[in-house]
Design an enzyme around this catalytic site. Sequence first.
Site, mmCIF file in Angstrom:
data_model
loop_
_atom_site.group_PDB
_atom_site.id
_atom_site.type_symbol
_atom_site.label_atom_id
_atom_site.label_comp_id
_atom_site.label_asym_id
_atom_site.label_seq_id
_atom_site.Cartn_x
_atom_site.Cartn_y
_atom_site.Cartn_z
ATOM 1 N N LYS A 154 84.127 40.750 -55.664
ATOM 2 C CA LYS A 154 82.872 41.146 -55.031
ATOM 3 C C LYS A 154 82.514 42.587 -55.348
ATOM 4 C CE LYS A 154 83.121 37.796 -51.253
ATOM 5 N NZ LYS A 154 83.150 37.577 -49.799
ATOM 6 N N LYS A 237 81.485 26.374 -59.474
ATOM 7 C CA LYS A 237 81.384 25.871 -58.110
ATOM 8 C C LYS A 237 79.984 26.122 -57.567
ATOM 9 C CE LYS A 237 83.490 26.701 -53.557
ATOM 10 N NZ LYS A 237 84.496 27.506 -52.833
ATOM 11 N N LYS A 240 75.844 29.705 -53.103
ATOM 12 C CA LYS A 240 74.549 30.338 -52.876
ATOM 13 C C LYS A 240 74.447 31.678 -53.598
ATOM 14 C CE LYS A 240 70.663 29.840 -50.642
ATOM 15 N NZ LYS A 240 69.798 28.696 -50.894
#
Length: 375
Positions: A154, A237, A240
Amino acid sequence: MVGGSPGCASAHARQTRQARTSAGERAFVTMQPMPHDSQALRKPRVLSGIQPTADSFHVGNYLGALQSWVAMQDDHDAFYCVVDQHAITVEHDPALLRRRTLLSVAQLMAAGLDPERCTLFVQSHVPEHAQLAWVLSCLTGFGEASRMTQFKDKAGKGGADRATVGLFTYPILQAADILLYQADHVPIGEDQRQHLELTRDLAQRFNTRFGPTFVLPSAAIVAPTAKILDLANPKAKMSKSASAPAGVLDLLDEPRVNAKKIRSAVTDAGREVTADPEGKPGVTNLMTMLAALTQRSVDDVQAYFVGRGYGDLKKELAEVFVETFEPFRERTLALMNDPQTLAGVLADGAGRARRVARNTLEAVYDRVGFVPDSG
């Protein structure tokens, strides 16, 4: 058997059980019955949460997690929370966060979570989460926290210079979420296994240093058939944050929108409907979705489409998807138009959650040496 929190006094008879560590060692965890629910003594406790970071759950969320959450209500003392504190580890809009938090609760109920059979609450409504996280932070090594791969991923996407301390330490808050409720099982995907291992390490470290306090939770890994891939990029995968809109089936979208996305989904060379995750990831993804929604095996779906093509598969999946999720969409929207019902559910859930959380935190504070609050 569910692990309750050991209290500061010995008003209740204590029970001792063995919890195995991943290395096969034994940790003895002392537990007391939780006063809020006698069934907690007969059922294993499960804890899981979902972040309110989107305007709709997608089908990957539903098949990958929510279906198992609903099933666990019957044979577990189930605690489910919307983890809004995790959602602020990145830049966010306060009004949007508030709306998405309520929308998440409405969707969880529409999916089948029953406030009479589980404890459903919002993380920030239970201040003990953040309080326990601080204690656990003081037991976590900097190098240990630095090795969390999700932080690296991230931070890499957003830029290391923009990564917050909250993002760095959120696995510790996640550990607090779990340990606060003395959860026996935690339903997770493979990408969360490292965080659960940290949780177990911190629990065992605390128990060794300060005395038996926490249950060591075990992973309940989501079944592989529930892994849903991106419609536009079936090697990734469905997510969102990572997917283009065309690759995600949002459960609150208009039925015609999702039907069109399914008809436009990327498929593979040939036209034979056969499951081959490596050679035909696109078709296999559609077959997996249809199998999960109709409670069939992928082999059964393959046999059903012998002699038929990709178009037939997409048509049937679109019909099944709309039939399955249109009631979900209607129920969610109805709940969003009934704020009093949502507020009542959350107040009740927070009350039940806090009774458990408070017991655990009082035991933790006592063991680390804090002076008790006499107020």
